[in-house]
Design a protein around this motif. Structure first.
Motif, mmCIF file in Angstrom:
data_model
loop_
_atom_site.group_PDB
_atom_site.id
_atom_site.type_symbol
_atom_site.label_atom_id
_atom_site.label_comp_id
_atom_site.label_asym_id
_atom_site.label_seq_id
_atom_site.Cartn_x
_atom_site.Cartn_y
_atom_site.Cartn_z
ATOM 1 N N LEU A 127 0.828 -1.214 0.000
ATOM 2 C CA LEU A 127 0.000 0.000 0.000
ATOM 3 C C LEU A 127 0.861 1.262 0.000
ATOM 4 O O LEU A 127 0.541 2.247 -0.673
ATOM 5 C CB LEU A 127 -0.942 -0.012 1.212
ATOM 6 C CG LEU A 127 -2.054 -1.061 1.181
ATOM 7 C CD1 LEU A 127 -2.708 -1.185 2.549
ATOM 8 C CD2 LEU A 127 -3.096 -0.700 0.124
ATOM 9 N N PHE A 131 0.856 4.143 -2.833
ATOM 10 C CA PHE A 131 0.691 5.565 -2.527
ATOM 11 C C PHE A 131 1.832 6.390 -3.114
ATOM 12 O O PHE A 131 1.612 7.465 -3.688
ATOM 13 C CB PHE A 131 0.618 5.760 -1.010
ATOM 14 C CG PHE A 131 0.656 7.195 -0.568
ATOM 15 C CD1 PHE A 131 -0.335 8.085 -0.937
ATOM 16 C CD2 PHE A 131 1.710 7.666 0.209
ATOM 17 C CE1 PHE A 131 -0.305 9.411 -0.534
ATOM 18 C CE2 PHE A 131 1.757 8.983 0.618
ATOM 19 C CZ PHE A 131 0.745 9.860 0.245
ATOM 20 N N LEU A 139 -6.158 4.744 -3.257
ATOM 21 C CA LEU A 139 -6.416 4.199 -1.919
ATOM 22 C C LEU A 139 -7.812 4.580 -1.458
ATOM 23 O O LEU A 139 -8.522 3.772 -0.831
ATOM 24 C CB LEU A 139 -5.375 4.717 -0.925
ATOM 25 C CG LEU A 139 -3.909 4.399 -1.228
ATOM 26 C CD1 LEU A 139 -3.016 4.958 -0.129
ATOM 27 C CD2 LEU A 139 -3.686 2.909 -1.376
ATOM 28 N N ILE A 163 -4.043 4.026 4.893
ATOM 29 C CA ILE A 163 -3.300 2.775 4.734
ATOM 30 C C ILE A 163 -3.566 1.830 5.904
ATOM 31 O O ILE A 163 -3.705 0.612 5.712
ATOM 32 C CB ILE A 163 -1.796 3.072 4.564
ATOM 33 C CG1 ILE A 163 -1.547 3.706 3.181
ATOM 34 C CG2 ILE A 163 -0.951 1.809 4.739
ATOM 35 C CD1 ILE A 163 -0.163 4.279 2.992
#
Length: 302
Positions: A127, A131, A139, A163
């Motif tokens: 993640l 990003f 996200l 996240i």
């Protein structure tokens, strides 16, 4: 009957929490626990508006500059350490003061944390990479699909919260929101929460002045010393991330300072949104006299 009281001072950034907490601590002849997650780090003095040497000497403080930005430190570790310290303080003090603007850390000490399952660390790594490559929008879309309830309540511009929620959704196969607000351990003290606030224009004016003061006191020099560590999570925060953009020749200095002010104002808005969810807060205008606030606190103790 419970005779131990945690007096929690909350409110948006730059509202005057530090000076009030010291005055209350001096009145009760007690000590102060900081619940400001940015003031934990010793390398970040100016950009976090940490108490000055004079303020620290006016009352004993805990959890100020006790960690390095190089250390991994999170809200779970804070809950354990702060709760242990608090119960130690209650051995010799009936009242202890807590001050800070980090709502999650305040709730961790006063209410306890929600119990989340352990998930594979590789999920967070993936993640974070997503990003870094594509920004926060993918996200947000993913969270809206996996957990609409959290999507509606979370700070959508906060990548760390985003996240964290996503890694729980993905790692557990259940919505992040399904783990929230379950039964928690009872605290062996009563919390009295005092909130400071002001008209929005006043809050924003105080923030702008504080940023100008930080710059005058040498915040840019402090950021220069930390530039090589800007990849660390602790430094991905308002006041530093904007100046790193200037130091990396991406922004002008004037624009970076204006962004610090804007992002600080946004942060204050998020703080108030969080704190307003707590119906137990006793709110005061930031100019209210110490006498009036103390009378309210003592009324809650009777």
């Amino acid at each position: 009957m419970n005779h131990n009281y945690l007096i929690s001072i909350i409110g948006p950034t730059a509202i005057g929490k530090t000076s009030l907490s010291i005055a209350i601590a001096q009145h009760f002849k007690t000590e102060v626990i900081s619940a400001d997650s940015r003031q934990f780090y010793r390398e970040m003095q100016l950009g976090t508006a940490a108490p000055t040497t004079k303020e620290l000497s006016a009352a004993t403080h805990h959890f100020i500059h006790h960690k390095s930005v190089l250390e991994n430190y999170n809200v779970g570790a804070f809950e354990q350490e702060a709760l242990s310290r608090l119960y130690d303080l209650f051995e010799t003090h009936s009242e202890v003061v807590m001050v800070g603007g980090s709502g999650l850390y305040i709730d961790a000490l006063t209410k306890g944390l929600d119990d989340f399952p352990q998930v594979n660390p590789s999920i967070r790594a993936t993640l974070n990479e997503e990003f870094a490559l594509h920004g926060i929008e993918p996200l947000q879309i993913k969270l809206k699909s996996l957990d609409p309830q959290t999507y509606e309540s979370i700070a959508l511009d906060n990548p760390h919260r985003m996240i964290r929620a996503l890694e729980i959704c993905i790692g557990s196969g259940k919505p992040y929101s399904s783990f929230i607000n379950k039964d928690k351990a009872k605290r062996k003290f009563k919390t009295i929460t005092i909130g400071l606030t002001a008209e929005r224009a006043t809050i924003y004016e105080r923030i702008n002045k504080r940023v100008d003061q930080m710059m005058a006191e040498g915040l840019l020099d402090e950021a220069k010393k930390l530039q090589h560590l800007q990849h660390l999570n602790a430094l991905n925060t308002v006041g530093y991330s904007e100046l790193f953009k200037f130091l990396d020749d991406e922004w002008t200095l004037d624009f970076a300072v204006s962004e610090i002010k804007k992002n600080s104002r946004r942060y204050a808005k998020r703080q108030l949104t969080w704190f307003k969810k707590n119906d137990a807060v006793i709110w005061f205008d930031y100019q209210t006299s110490l006498k009036e606030i103390l009378e309210s606190i003592k009324g809650e103790m009777s």
